[in-house]
Write a protein that holds these residues in place. Structure first.
Motif, PDB file in Angstrom:
ATOM      1  N   PHE A  83      -4.472   7.015   2.795  1.00  0.00           N
ATOM      2  CA  PHE A  83      -4.347   5.915   1.838  1.00  0.00           C
ATOM      3  C   PHE A  83      -4.435   6.424   0.410  1.00  0.00           C
ATOM      4  N   GLN A  96       0.841  -1.185   0.000  1.00  0.00           N
ATOM      5  CA  GLN A  96       0.000   0.000   0.000  1.00  0.00           C
ATOM      6  C   GLN A  96       0.882   1.242   0.000  1.00  0.00           C
ATOM      7  N   PRO A 154      -1.253   9.959   7.903  1.00  0.00           N
ATOM      8  CA  PRO A 154      -1.191   9.214   6.636  1.00  0.00           C
ATOM      9  C   PRO A 154      -2.571   9.031   6.010  1.00  0.00           C
ATOM     10  N   TYR A 194       0.824   5.406   1.061  1.00  0.00           N
ATOM     11  CA  TYR A 194       0.159   6.448   1.831  1.00  0.00           C
ATOM     12  C   TYR A 194       0.894   7.766   1.630  1.00  0.00           C
TER      13      TYR A 194
END
Lengths: 119, 110
Positions: free
Chosen positions: B45, B33, B43, B35
């Motif tokens: 996404f 992922q 953070p 961020y």
């Protein structure tokens, strides 16, 4: 949809004092995380709950840190006693994902964090 | 435990230049992922990659997952001042634990 709520936003304490942080995750999210983010570093996972059970607390300094998630909803993180090196931002995050669900549910939603200064 | 290395640690660009940050792991990853964290913020996404060789685009952002699923990159085309922040990659386990890289701090000069 309301986001992850955290309080307080800022806290200044002296070393050896105690402090507690509160987190209310997004409604319906099964998984809740507490992270410690020291200035200039990435978030470090302290503890992960799935509902009200602990999934991972391998990096939680258990001699001084404790956390609970009663009723599987909101959570508190406590430090007792605090040390100078505990100065950091404490981030709470939640995720709809649980064990066995598709990885698409792993997105984590972060709260604004609590900035802790230990003097 | 799982370790990820992000490079570079810092990147300064002029507005309009491109930017790339890389995330590398010694082990095969199940997913990765990305961020973004604005200065003073938390953070947020951006994207998740799961498949080998996967490429995803979001406007000026292009994300890639390596064929061997051991590395990933984030590329921003024609940076803008709004792109300023720290970009983190994080690698996930099957039960949702994330291990974050140390981040790449992007500064964009107007």
């Amino acid at each position: 949809e309301a986001g992850v709520a955290q309080s307080p936003r800022y806290k200044i304490i002296e070393k050896r004092q105690s402090v507690a942080f509160w987190c209310n995750p997004i409604s319906g999210h099964a998984t809740l995380y507490w992270y410690q983010q020291i200035l200039g570093q990435g978030p470090k996972l302290l503890i992960q709950f799935q509902n009200n059970g602990v999934v991972d607390d391998s990096q939680l300094p258990k001699d001084r840190f404790s956390a609970e998630r009663l009723k599987g909803v909101d959570s508190t993180l406590k430090i007792q006693p605090a040390k100078l090196e505990d100065s950091a931002v404490y981030l709470c995050a939640s995720s709809p994902g649980t064990w066995g669900t598709p990885s698409s549910y792993n997105e984590q939603f972060f709260g604004p964090g609590t900035r802790l200064t230990v003097l | 435990g799982q370790q990820v290395m992000q490079i570079p640690q810092y990147q300064h660009v002029q507005e309009g230049e491109d930017f790339t940050t890389y995330c590398n792991s010694s082990t095969t990853l199940s997913n990765i992922q990305w961020y973004k964290q604005r200065p003073g913020g938390h953070p947020v996404f951006l994207i998740q990659l799961v498949k080998s060789g996967e490429v995803k685009k979001q406007k000026r952002l292009t994300f890639q997952f390596g064929e061997a699923k051991k590395n990933s990159s984030l590329h921003i085309t024609a940076t803008q001042t709004t792109d300023v922040g720290t970009y983190f990659c994080s690698v996930g386990t099957s039960y949702g634990k994330l291990t974050f890289g140390q981040g790449t701090i992007l500064t964009v000069h107007p």
